[in-house]
Design a protein around this motif. Structure first.
Motif, PDB file in Angstrom:
ATOM      1  N   ALA A 295       0.847  -1.193   0.000  1.00  0.00           N
ATOM      2  CA  ALA A 295       0.000   0.000   0.000  1.00  0.00           C
ATOM      3  C   ALA A 295       0.885   1.246   0.000  1.00  0.00           C
ATOM      4  N   CYS A 296       0.434   2.271  -0.680  1.00  0.00           N
ATOM      5  CA  CYS A 296       1.182   3.530  -0.730  1.00  0.00           C
ATOM      6  C   CYS A 296       1.093   4.255   0.611  1.00  0.00           C
ATOM      7  N   ALA A 297       2.175   4.892   0.971  1.00  0.00           N
ATOM      8  CA  ALA A 297       2.196   5.847   2.079  1.00  0.00           C
ATOM      9  C   ALA A 297       2.262   7.235   1.438  1.00  0.00           C
ATOM     10  N   THR A 298       1.898   8.240   2.172  1.00  0.00           N
ATOM     11  CA  THR A 298       1.912   9.605   1.632  1.00  0.00           C
ATOM     12  C   THR A 298       3.291   9.971   1.096  1.00  0.00           C
ATOM     13  N   LYS A 299       4.351   9.555   1.795  1.00  0.00           N
ATOM     14  CA  LYS A 299       5.719   9.900   1.387  1.00  0.00           C
ATOM     15  C   LYS A 299       6.144   9.233   0.080  1.00  0.00           C
ATOM     16  N   ASP A 300       5.397   8.207  -0.370  1.00  0.00           N
ATOM     17  CA  ASP A 300       5.715   7.516  -1.614  1.00  0.00           C
ATOM     18  C   ASP A 300       5.219   8.255  -2.846  1.00  0.00           C
ATOM     19  N   LEU A 301       4.431   9.312  -2.641  1.00  0.00           N
ATOM     20  CA  LEU A 301       3.708   9.928  -3.743  1.00  0.00           C
ATOM     21  C   LEU A 301       4.041  11.395  -3.951  1.00  0.00           C
ATOM     22  N   THR A 302       3.824  11.851  -5.169  1.00  0.00           N
ATOM     23  CA  THR A 302       3.824  13.280  -5.473  1.00  0.00           C
ATOM     24  C   THR A 302       2.394  13.631  -5.856  1.00  0.00           C
TER      25      THR A 302
ATOM     26  N   LEU B 259      -9.101  18.551  -8.962  1.00  0.00           N
ATOM     27  CA  LEU B 259      -8.659  17.212  -9.335  1.00  0.00           C
ATOM     28  C   LEU B 259      -7.278  17.006  -8.735  1.00  0.00           C
ATOM     29  N   VAL B 260      -7.157  16.019  -7.871  1.00  0.00           N
ATOM     30  CA  VAL B 260      -5.875  15.682  -7.264  1.00  0.00           C
ATOM     31  C   VAL B 260      -5.293  14.506  -8.041  1.00  0.00           C
ATOM     32  N   THR B 261      -4.078  14.683  -8.528  1.00  0.00           N
ATOM     33  CA  THR B 261      -3.373  13.626  -9.250  1.00  0.00           C
ATOM     34  C   THR B 261      -2.230  13.140  -8.369  1.00  0.00           C
ATOM     35  N   ALA B 262      -2.187  11.831  -8.152  1.00  0.00           N
ATOM     36  CA  ALA B 262      -1.126  11.226  -7.342  1.00  0.00           C
ATOM     37  C   ALA B 262      -0.294  10.298  -8.220  1.00  0.00           C
ATOM     38  N   LYS B 263       1.019  10.423  -8.118  1.00  0.00           N
ATOM     39  CA  LYS B 263       1.940   9.541  -8.839  1.00  0.00           C
ATOM     40  C   LYS B 263       2.980   9.025  -7.861  1.00  0.00           C
ATOM     41  N   ALA B 264       3.437   7.808  -8.101  1.00  0.00           N
ATOM     42  CA  ALA B 264       4.493   7.232  -7.266  1.00  0.00           C
ATOM     43  C   ALA B 264       5.816   7.918  -7.583  1.00  0.00           C
ATOM     44  N   LYS B 265       6.604   8.143  -6.556  1.00  0.00           N
ATOM     45  CA  LYS B 265       7.938   8.702  -6.765  1.00  0.00           C
ATOM     46  C   LYS B 265       8.800   7.697  -7.511  1.00  0.00           C
TER      47      LYS B 265
ATOM     48  N   GLU C 120      -2.485   9.893   8.098  1.00  0.00           N
ATOM     49  CA  GLU C 120      -2.752  11.297   8.350  1.00  0.00           C
ATOM     50  C   GLU C 120      -1.619  12.022   9.076  1.00  0.00           C
ATOM     51  N   GLY C 121      -0.811  11.322   9.833  1.00  0.00           N
ATOM     52  CA  GLY C 121       0.308  11.940  10.540  1.00  0.00           C
ATOM     53  C   GLY C 121       1.389  12.458   9.606  1.00  0.00           C
ATOM     54  N   ASN C 122       1.329  12.059   8.342  1.00  0.00           N
ATOM     55  CA  ASN C 122       2.342  12.476   7.369  1.00  0.00           C
ATOM     56  C   ASN C 122       1.744  13.299   6.238  1.00  0.00           C
ATOM     57  N   ALA C 123       0.689  14.038   6.528  1.00  0.00           N
ATOM     58  CA  ALA C 123       0.008  14.832   5.499  1.00  0.00           C
ATOM     59  C   ALA C 123       0.947  15.868   4.894  1.00  0.00           C
ATOM     60  N   VAL C 124       0.689  16.175   3.633  1.00  0.00           N
ATOM     61  CA  VAL C 124       1.414  17.248   2.947  1.00  0.00           C
ATOM     62  C   VAL C 124       0.455  18.421   2.786  1.00  0.00           C
ATOM     63  N   SER C 125       1.003  19.610   2.750  1.00  0.00           N
ATOM     64  CA  SER C 125       0.208  20.810   2.547  1.00  0.00           C
ATOM     65  C   SER C 125       0.476  21.311   1.137  1.00  0.00           C
ATOM     66  N   LEU C 126      -0.581  21.432   0.345  1.00  0.00           N
ATOM     67  CA  LEU C 126      -0.443  21.830  -1.052  1.00  0.00           C
ATOM     68  C   LEU C 126      -1.153  23.157  -1.296  1.00  0.00           C
ATOM     69  N   ARG C 127      -0.507  24.018  -2.056  1.00  0.00           N
ATOM     70  CA  ARG C 127      -1.132  25.288  -2.425  1.00  0.00           C
ATOM     71  C   ARG C 127      -2.190  24.993  -3.479  1.00  0.00           C
ATOM     72  N   LEU C 128      -3.353  25.588  -3.304  1.00  0.00           N
ATOM     73  CA  LEU C 128      -4.433  25.450  -4.280  1.00  0.00           C
ATOM     74  C   LEU C 128      -4.207  26.404  -5.441  1.00  0.00           C
ATOM     75  N   PRO C 129      -4.695  26.078  -6.632  1.00  0.00           N
ATOM     76  CA  PRO C 129      -4.538  26.969  -7.782  1.00  0.00           C
ATOM     77  C   PRO C 129      -5.309  28.285  -7.625  1.00  0.00           C
ATOM     78  N   ASP C 130      -6.327  28.295  -6.755  1.00  0.00           N
ATOM     79  CA  ASP C 130      -7.085  29.501  -6.462  1.00  0.00           C
ATOM     80  C   ASP C 130      -7.607  29.401  -5.029  1.00  0.00           C
ATOM     81  N   THR C 131      -8.241  30.441  -4.552  1.00  0.00           N
ATOM     82  CA  THR C 131      -8.783  30.416  -3.194  1.00  0.00           C
ATOM     83  C   THR C 131     -10.100  29.657  -3.198  1.00  0.00           C
ATOM     84  N   ALA C 132     -10.246  28.728  -2.277  1.00  0.00           N
ATOM     85  CA  ALA C 132     -11.449  27.908  -2.195  1.00  0.00           C
ATOM     86  C   ALA C 132     -12.355  28.400  -1.077  1.00  0.00           C
ATOM     87  N   THR C 133     -13.635  28.490  -1.372  1.00  0.00           N
ATOM     88  CA  THR C 133     -14.636  28.714  -0.335  1.00  0.00           C
ATOM     89  C   THR C 133     -15.134  27.332   0.061  1.00  0.00           C
ATOM     90  N   VAL C 134     -14.979  27.000   1.341  1.00  0.00           N
ATOM     91  CA  VAL C 134     -15.203  25.636   1.807  1.00  0.00           C
ATOM     92  C   VAL C 134     -16.410  25.568   2.734  1.00  0.00           C
TER      93      VAL C 134
END
Length: 173
Positions: A41-48, A62-68, A139-153
């Motif tokens: 199984a993939c771990a967060t650190k295995d992916l971009t 759209l979130v795209t995940a690829k293996a390092k 979840e303990g290894n989450a990454v923080s990603l900048r969004l392409p625009d500001t999201a109203t959530v």
């Protein structure tokens, strides 16, 4: 009489050789099957990850995940663990009610999940420019990603991971 014993022992020898051959074939098949099942199984650190904006279905990310490089792993067919902030009301819930097929990642093979930040149809919500993302269970290894625009959530949802981006459109009611 002697020829009858010779024929019988020759048949026994052939049966023994056949049994050994079948055992060797079964063992090599089992070894090959166990190797194909060893993809972990993939771990967060295995992916971009890459986040892009899509306009279909009222707009979503759209979130795209690829293996390092050098990594082969699979993403379970469940939605990613994600939030837009630290408040529980910005945590992403499931947009799908069943588990999808696992997606094996390696090389250029990608997995896709769609995240709809606003499912209430209102103009109210909190604004964010980043998303915190991880593989479910990591979840303990989450990454923080900048969004392409500001999201109203407001009550965000996400699809499961899919091999086809067309399957990752988070349609809302």
């Amino acid at each position: 009489m002697r020829s009858r014993f010779t024929a019988r022992s020759a048949r026994l020898a052939l049966a023994a050789v056949a049994a050994v051959s079948l055992t060797a074939t079964a063992a090599s098949t089992a070894a090959a099957d166990s190797r194909s099942d060893t993809v972990r199984a993939c771990a967060t650190k295995d992916l971009t990850f890459k986040v892009s904006v899509k306009t279909q279905a009222g707009g979503y990310y759209l979130v795209t995940a690829k293996a390092k490089s050098g990594v082969t792993c699979y993403l379970k067919g469940v939605f990613p663990s994600a939030s837009f902030g630290s408040s529980p009301d910005t945590e992403v819930g499931p947009a799908e009610h069943s588990v999808s097929e696992n997606v094996v990642l390696s090389g250029s093979k990608a997995a896709y999940a769609g995240i709809n930040p606003m499912t209430t149809g209102s103009d109210h919500g909190k604004q964010f420019d980043r998303i915190h993302l991880s593989v479910a269970g990591d979840e303990g290894n989450a990454v923080s990603l900048r969004l392409p625009d500001t999201a109203t959530v407001d009550r965000p949802v996400a699809t499961n991971w899919h091999a086809d981006p067309a399957d990752a459109v988070p349609f809302s009611d």
